[in-house]
Scaffold this motif. Structure first.
Motif, mmCIF file in Angstrom:
data_model
loop_
_atom_site.group_PDB
_atom_site.id
_atom_site.type_symbol
_atom_site.label_atom_id
_atom_site.label_comp_id
_atom_site.label_asym_id
_atom_site.label_seq_id
_atom_site.Cartn_x
_atom_site.Cartn_y
_atom_site.Cartn_z
ATOM 1 N N TYR A 1 75.837 62.417 70.906
ATOM 2 C CA TYR A 1 75.741 61.761 69.680
ATOM 3 C C TYR A 1 76.944 60.492 69.746
ATOM 4 O O TYR A 1 76.557 59.502 69.330
ATOM 5 C CB TYR A 1 76.292 62.711 68.743
ATOM 6 N N GLU B 1 75.877 56.473 69.583
ATOM 7 C CA GLU B 1 76.476 55.557 68.482
ATOM 8 C C GLU B 1 77.068 54.483 69.180
ATOM 9 O O GLU B 1 77.064 53.520 68.705
ATOM 10 C CB GLU B 1 77.616 56.458 67.695
ATOM 11 N N SER C 1 74.362 52.060 70.418
ATOM 12 C CA SER C 1 73.792 51.253 68.630
ATOM 13 C C SER C 1 74.649 49.941 68.677
ATOM 14 O O SER C 1 74.239 49.292 68.161
ATOM 15 C CB SER C 1 73.594 52.242 67.545
ATOM 16 N N TYR D 1 69.550 60.364 71.995
ATOM 17 C CA TYR D 1 68.939 61.184 70.962
ATOM 18 C C TYR D 1 67.612 62.065 71.572
ATOM 19 O O TYR D 1 67.730 63.525 71.308
ATOM 20 C CB TYR D 1 68.453 60.587 69.900
ATOM 21 N N GLN E 1 69.107 66.326 62.415
ATOM 22 C CA GLN E 1 69.958 65.141 62.522
ATOM 23 C C GLN E 1 69.617 64.245 63.737
ATOM 24 O O GLN E 1 69.487 62.862 63.335
ATOM 25 C CB GLN E 1 71.408 65.690 62.623
ATOM 26 N N TYR F 1 66.166 62.427 62.429
ATOM 27 C CA TYR F 1 66.693 61.462 61.518
ATOM 28 C C TYR F 1 67.209 60.221 62.279
ATOM 29 O O TYR F 1 66.772 59.093 61.514
ATOM 30 C CB TYR F 1 67.644 62.280 60.495
ATOM 31 N N LEU F 2 68.042 60.417 62.906
ATOM 32 C CA LEU F 2 68.708 59.107 63.486
ATOM 33 C C LEU F 2 67.563 58.286 64.332
ATOM 34 O O LEU F 2 67.865 57.200 64.637
ATOM 35 C CB LEU F 2 69.781 59.527 64.360
ATOM 36 N N GLN G 1 65.797 56.244 62.128
ATOM 37 C CA GLN G 1 66.711 55.078 61.712
ATOM 38 C C GLN G 1 66.688 54.217 62.552
ATOM 39 O O GLN G 1 66.673 52.864 62.282
ATOM 40 C CB GLN G 1 68.129 55.649 61.443
ATOM 41 N N THR H 1 61.087 60.930 60.936
ATOM 42 C CA THR H 1 62.051 61.269 59.544
ATOM 43 C C THR H 1 61.215 62.575 59.098
ATOM 44 O O THR H 1 61.812 63.480 58.446
ATOM 45 C CB THR H 1 61.886 60.234 58.526
ATOM 46 N N TYR I 1 67.963 62.323 54.002
ATOM 47 C CA TYR I 1 66.392 61.956 54.913
ATOM 48 C C TYR I 1 65.288 61.851 53.909
ATOM 49 O O TYR I 1 64.654 60.946 54.271
ATOM 50 C CB TYR I 1 66.142 63.487 55.283
ATOM 51 N N GLN J 1 65.644 57.974 53.433
ATOM 52 C CA GLN J 1 65.227 57.138 54.549
ATOM 53 C C GLN J 1 63.728 57.451 54.546
ATOM 54 O O GLN J 1 62.937 56.190 54.639
ATOM 55 C CB GLN J 1 65.815 57.697 55.801
#
Length: 811
Positions: free
Chosen positions: A688, A692, A695, A707, A719, A722-723, A726, A742, A755, A758
């Motif tokens: 994670y 980050e 990104s 991810y 999670q 979801y990322l 995104q 998503t 969630y 998004q």
């Protein structure tokens, strides 16, 4: 002379005045008017040669003979006849006491006298008598009391000579410089059933039990107690108590005429010193002295409050547990000592919140400034070599490395046991590929105890996910079925390893841990450990596991941990590696303080643990506490020290990277994350964190890969899905891929508003009217949970706009 024919007799006891023996006898007046005993224990005595005591209530009458002999009787009727016929009237007091008004008046005066004496007279007089009493009296009084206590209740101190010398040196620095008339000395004793206690004798001797030394978290707490006891001596409190009790004995003798009462109290000086409660005034005086001296010496006042609270808790636990402080069962048939078996410091007066608060609001102890350690005493583990042997299927070579380590331990190298345990922990990376290779190793070498143990370690580490919330968090989620599977697999593997290598301490410790944590309900944890320690009492791994489960959070007891550490200290003569465990008590207490959000105290306790034995655990715990106190640089110093001790621990690099990140030092943060993933390729937090950072530098495809690695070991990680969505939506311009990702996040976590928000954004970008149903679900969730106002406003405004322009029907 009494007339003949009026002879009467009285029954009672005769004392010849030479011995203490009482003779049952009858005293009567014979025909010659003389007193005659039956049996004839003395010659007849002329009536004029005796003295008869006055009658007072129903107390026995005394007939005293000239040679010192005595006859006691309660036959008042006969004695009164003798007195009357002789013409005397010594029983006038008896007539007075039978008059109600006189009796009540006398009683009232006596009560006033007693009340005044006990409340004001004796305390006031004892204060000035104590101040004027010369040392020639107080010294033998204290020596006598100590001799009695040593005989009745104390045991010889078991404090190590070096520890005793350290405390003696600290005590000497606290002594008052002004002349006090005392020759101060500090003595240590084993308290036995008394437990943790300290008190001062009137000759300037302060006694402290070993149990109280063990109870203290810091030496400053002991210093606070010494100052309090010195305060009692400065104000002569102990001597005043003895004088007061002796005065009470004299008063009792005067009022009752029973001289035995005085003897009983005077002989009980040790009891007086031990059990007499100091008055509120005395305690306030001693507290004030301690507080003033602590401020002068710049000792943090919180230490006095902390030890008082711990003493009170110790007394409560002893009462509830029904055990003495030394762990033995209480004996209801014990002598008077039983009454003090669970007494703590200041036992006779409650430790009130007011007294504690008086010190609690003082200056706190300053935070220590970490320094780099030079003597790392680390254990080299060739992680890359071990993992290469496993990955390349060189099982024989891998087996030899691990077996050589354990054989070295059996030959006397205790360090080899620790290295072997670390090798197994670091070898069994929690990945599906690792488990497959471990099974292949066991198939290729079915008689390898090392292979079976490694498989057990893999499953046990998965179970321990719940014990360490960050290291193995989310890899993979363990439901009840999975927990049962991993427990059964671990237990089976460890037992198989023990069949092949009896008394294999690493497997024994793991089985004990599983049973203690409640995972293996079919095993008796205590018996497992007892059997294991019987074979290898100085095993570092077994003793470390025992200490871990003596934490209260696991149903243990810090008092038992102290006793265990005493045993470990003795065993350290055989295995010097055990010295590193000396700080375990303070380390686990630091964890408790950290969980209670008392990070200042967590730093103090972790510091005490570090002083007692360098371990990466201790530095890591203090680093976390420093971080919570926003002492970032101090936290970094502690992580550096922890990594010097154990450079193979991925958690240390991951946690240090967070601090670097908060400081804006992204390059160093990224470097630590990379090291973490080398050591633990599927460490979720590290993946994670790497994503980050990627990104932020617009390396979106690399972030997507990070991810995906999380989803490789945990496909249900909402999670991560979801990322990924995104990333597809905001940076890679792939709304359909974002929608799919998503949607998966919602499948695994359907009640997460962010969630759904998004999901609505993606539908809006695709101009899909499914947005309306999504908006409805989102707003319904926001009625139950807190949603960001900006997000909620965007949803409602877009929904209303689509309805108004007729693009989408209202749902």
């Amino acid at each position: 002379m009494l007339p003949e024919g009026n002879a009467v007799s009285a029954h009672g006891h005769y004392y010849d005045g030479k011995t203490a023996r009482a003779h049952t006898a009858e005293l009567k007046v014979n025909s010659q008017g003389e007193l005659e005993l039956s049996p004839a224990l003395r010659p007849p005595t002329a009536f004029d040669d005796i003295k008869i005591s006055s009658r007072v209530g129903n107390t026995p009458r005394r007939i005293e003979f000239a040679d010192g002999a005595l006859f006691e009787t309660s036959d008042h009727r006969y004695v009164d006849q003798w007195v009357d016929r002789r013409g005397g009237s010594p029983h006038s007091l008896h007539h007075l006491e039978n008059k109600t008004a006189y009796a009540l008046g006398a009683l009232f005066l006596v009560l006033i006298f007693i009340t005044f004496s006990i409340t004001w007279g004796i305390p006031w007089s004892s204060k000035y008598i104590a101040q004027a009493m010369p040392a020639s009296i107080t010294v033998p009084l204290g020596d006598s009391a100590l001799a009695s206590m040593d005989k009745l209740m104390f045991h010889p101190s078991k404090l190590p000579t070096q520890r005793s010398a350290e405390l003696q040196a600290q005590f000497q620095r606290l002594l008052p410089t002004e002349e006090s008339g005392y020759t101060y000395q500090l003595l240590f004793r084993g308290g036995g059933k008394m437990g943790p206690n300290a008190f001062a004798l009137p000759n300037g001797t302060i006694i402290m039990t070993d149990e109280l030394v063990a109870l203290a978290d810091f030496d400053e707490e002991l210093q606070a107690i010494w100052l309090h006891e010195i305060g009692h001596l400065q104000h002569h409190h102990s001597l005043r108590q003895i004088i007061a009790h002796t005065s009470l004995a004299v008063l009792t003798t005067t009022l009752s005429g029973d001289i035995s009462a005085a003897g009983t109290l005077v002989a009980g000086v040790p009891n007086v010193l031990l059990e007499a409660s100091f008055s509120r005034e005395m305690e306030t005086e001693a507290d004030s002295y301690s507080l003033q001296r602590m401020r002068h010496l710049k000792l943090p006042l919180e230490h006095f409050a902390n030890i008082m609270e711990r003493l009170e808790l110790n007394a409560f636990e002893s009462e509830v547990g029904g055990q003495a402080s030394d762990g033995s069962e209480a004996d209801d048939n014990d002598s008077w000592l039983h009454s003090v078996e669970i007494r703590d410091f200041f036992s006779s007066h409650p430790l009130t919140g007011d007294r504690i608060a008086r010190f609690r609001h003082g200056q706190p102890a300053p935070l220590p400034m970490p320094t780099a350690i030079t003597d790392t005493n680390r254990y080299p583990v060739e992680v890359d070599k071990l993992r290469h042997l496993l990955a390349s299927e060189q099982y024989a070579g891998l087996d030899k490395v691990l077996d050589d380590l354990y054989q070295s331990f059996l030959a006397g190298s205790h360090k080899a046991e620790i290295i072997a345990d670390k090798c197994y922990a670091l070898l069994t990376t929690l990945t599906p590929q690792t488990l497959d290779r471990l099974h292949q190793w066991a198939v290729a070498m079915p008689q390898s105890y090392a292979a079976h143990h490694a498989i057990g370690v893999y499953h046990a580490n998965l179970i321990n996910i719940r014990r360490d919330g960050r290291y193995w968090r989310n890899i993979p989620e363990l439901d009840l079925i999975a927990m049962t599977h991993h427990t059964d697999s671990a237990v089976k593997s460890f037992h198989r390893s023990l069949e092949l290598q009896p008394n294999f301490t690493l497997a024994q410790a793991r089985l004990y841990s599983l049973a203690s944590a409640g995972n293996d309900k079919n095993s008796d944890a205590k018996k497992l450990l007892a059997d294991a320690l019987n074979a290898h009492p100085a095993s570092y791994i077994l003793n470390e596991a025992k200490l871990f489960f003596l934490q209260p959070r696991w149903g243990g007891d810090y008092r038992e941990m102290r006793r265990t550490l005493e045993t470990i200290t003795e065993l350290a003569q055989q295995n010097h590696e055990l010295e590193a465990l000396a700080g375990s008590l303070h380390h686990y207490k630091a964890i408790d303080a950290f969980e209670d959000n008392n990070h200042h105290r967590a730093v103090q306790l972790a510091t005490a643990a570090i002083k007692r034995g360098h371990k990466s655990w201790y530095f890591r715990r203090r680093a976390k506490a420093f971080n919570r106190l926003h002492q970032r640089q101090a936290a970094l110093s502690d992580y550096d020290n922890a990594i010097r001790l154990f450079p193979e621990d991925p958690r240390l690099y991951m946690e240090r990277s967070w601090i670097y990140y908060m400081q804006g030092r992204s390059v160093l943060a990224q470097k630590d994350i990379a090291t973490t993933l080398v050591l633990a390729p599927y460490y979720t937090d590290a993946l994670y964190g790497r994503a980050e950072l990627q990104s932020e530098t617009n390396a979106h495809h690399e972030a997507l890969d990070s991810y995906q690695r999380i989803l490789y070991v945990k496909p249900t990680e909402a999670q991560a899905h979801y990322l990924i969505g995104q990333l597809y939506l905001d940076h890679l311009n792939q709304p359909k891929s974002a929608l799919l990702a998503t949607r998966k996040a919602l499948d695994f976590s359907p009640r997460q508003p962010s969630y759904w928000h998004q999901y609505a954004r993606i539908q809006s970008s695709l101009q899909s009217c499914e947005f309306m149903s999504t908006a409805k679900i989102y707003t319904a969730l926001c009625e139950e949970k807190n949603c960001q106002a900006k997000e909620l406003q965007w949803i409602t405004s877009n929904r209303d706009s689509l309805i108004q322009d007729g693009t989408c029907p209202k749902t």
